[in-house]
Design a protein around this motif. Sequence first.
Motif, PDB file in Angstrom:
ATOM      1  N   HIS A  30       0.971  -1.100   0.069  1.00  0.00           N
ATOM      2  CA  HIS A  30      -0.353  -0.242  -0.061  1.00  0.00           C
ATOM      3  C   HIS A  30       0.850   1.106  -0.491  1.00  0.00           C
ATOM      4  O   HIS A  30       2.114   0.760   0.409  1.00  0.00           O
ATOM      5  CB  HIS A  30      -1.009  -0.381   1.481  1.00  0.00           C
ATOM      6  CG  HIS A  30      -1.731  -1.168   1.707  1.00  0.00           C
ATOM      7  ND1 HIS A  30      -3.125  -1.263   0.266  1.00  0.00           N
ATOM      8  CD2 HIS A  30      -1.460  -2.046   1.901  1.00  0.00           C
ATOM      9  CE1 HIS A  30      -3.660  -2.379   0.858  1.00  0.00           C
ATOM     10  NE2 HIS A  30      -2.762  -2.970   2.118  1.00  0.00           N
ATOM     11  N   LYS A  77       6.105  -0.819  -1.950  1.00  0.00           N
ATOM     12  CA  LYS A  77       5.126  -0.482  -1.075  1.00  0.00           C
ATOM     13  C   LYS A  77       4.973  -0.580   0.396  1.00  0.00           C
ATOM     14  O   LYS A  77       6.367  -2.043  -0.084  1.00  0.00           O
ATOM     15  CB  LYS A  77       4.033  -1.167  -2.240  1.00  0.00           C
ATOM     16  CG  LYS A  77       3.723  -0.588  -3.570  1.00  0.00           C
ATOM     17  CD  LYS A  77       3.293   0.940  -3.537  1.00  0.00           C
ATOM     18  CE  LYS A  77       2.953   1.475  -4.828  1.00  0.00           C
ATOM     19  NZ  LYS A  77       3.397   2.467  -4.955  1.00  0.00           N
ATOM     20  N   ASP A 129      -4.952  -2.353   5.241  1.00  0.00           N
ATOM     21  CA  ASP A 129      -5.840  -2.572   3.953  1.00  0.00           C
ATOM     22  C   ASP A 129      -7.515  -1.923   4.068  1.00  0.00           C
ATOM     23  O   ASP A 129      -7.680  -2.018   2.610  1.00  0.00           O
ATOM     24  CB  ASP A 129      -6.068  -4.430   4.149  1.00  0.00           C
ATOM     25  CG  ASP A 129      -4.846  -4.965   3.471  1.00  0.00           C
ATOM     26  OD1 ASP A 129      -4.446  -4.725   3.353  1.00  0.00           O
ATOM     27  OD2 ASP A 129      -5.132  -6.275   3.561  1.00  0.00           O
ATOM     28  N   ASN A 133      -3.951   4.909   4.063  1.00  0.00           N
ATOM     29  CA  ASN A 133      -3.099   5.320   4.959  1.00  0.00           C
ATOM     30  C   ASN A 133      -2.250   6.527   4.871  1.00  0.00           C
ATOM     31  O   ASN A 133      -1.856   6.739   4.608  1.00  0.00           O
ATOM     32  CB  ASN A 133      -2.352   3.778   4.298  1.00  0.00           C
ATOM     33  CG  ASN A 133      -2.242   2.926   4.379  1.00  0.00           C
ATOM     34  OD1 ASN A 133      -2.799   2.462   6.152  1.00  0.00           O
ATOM     35  ND2 ASN A 133      -3.088   1.656   4.152  1.00  0.00           N
TER      36      ASN A 133
END
Length: 144
Positions: A30, A77, A129, A133
Amino acid sequence: MSHSTRLLLLAVLTATATTGCAGSDSGSGHDVQGSVTWKNEPLEKGMIYFVPSSGSGNGTSLAIELGRFDSMGKTSKLKPGTYRIEITSTQKTGKMIPGAGPNGQVEEVVQVIPPSYNEKSKLTANVSDSQANQFQFDLTSRNR
C-alpha cells in the motif's frame, strides 16, 4: 542444438523469468502519505523511515518536502502491519570541520530532530488494507 536455437531458448527463459518477477511484486502493498510538523511548522526537508516492527519484511524511506511525504509512484509499497517511524532532518551550521572536502574541510551538518523521533523513536504507524494510510506526525523539541 544449434547456436541460434540456444540463443532463442535463452531469450525466452530470460523474458519469462523477468516477467514472473515483475508480476509477483505488482500490486502488493500500500501507499502511504502524510505530514510532519516540527515545532508547530511544516518540516521543510527531511526523511521519514517506515521500519517493520516485526523485524521482517520491507520498510521504506521517503523524502519529506515542505511538511509532506507520499509514496505514490514509488516502487516500494508497504504490507499491512505496524511500522516504527523514524524522522530525520539535518541543517548546515556554517562551520567548516575536518573532512574529505577541498582543503581537507567540509561544512558541518547536524541532526535537528531529537533522537526520540529517530534512533530512539517510539512513534508507530499501522498500515491497513481497509482504510487510507494517511499519517500525521507533530514533533516538538521536547524529548519524550
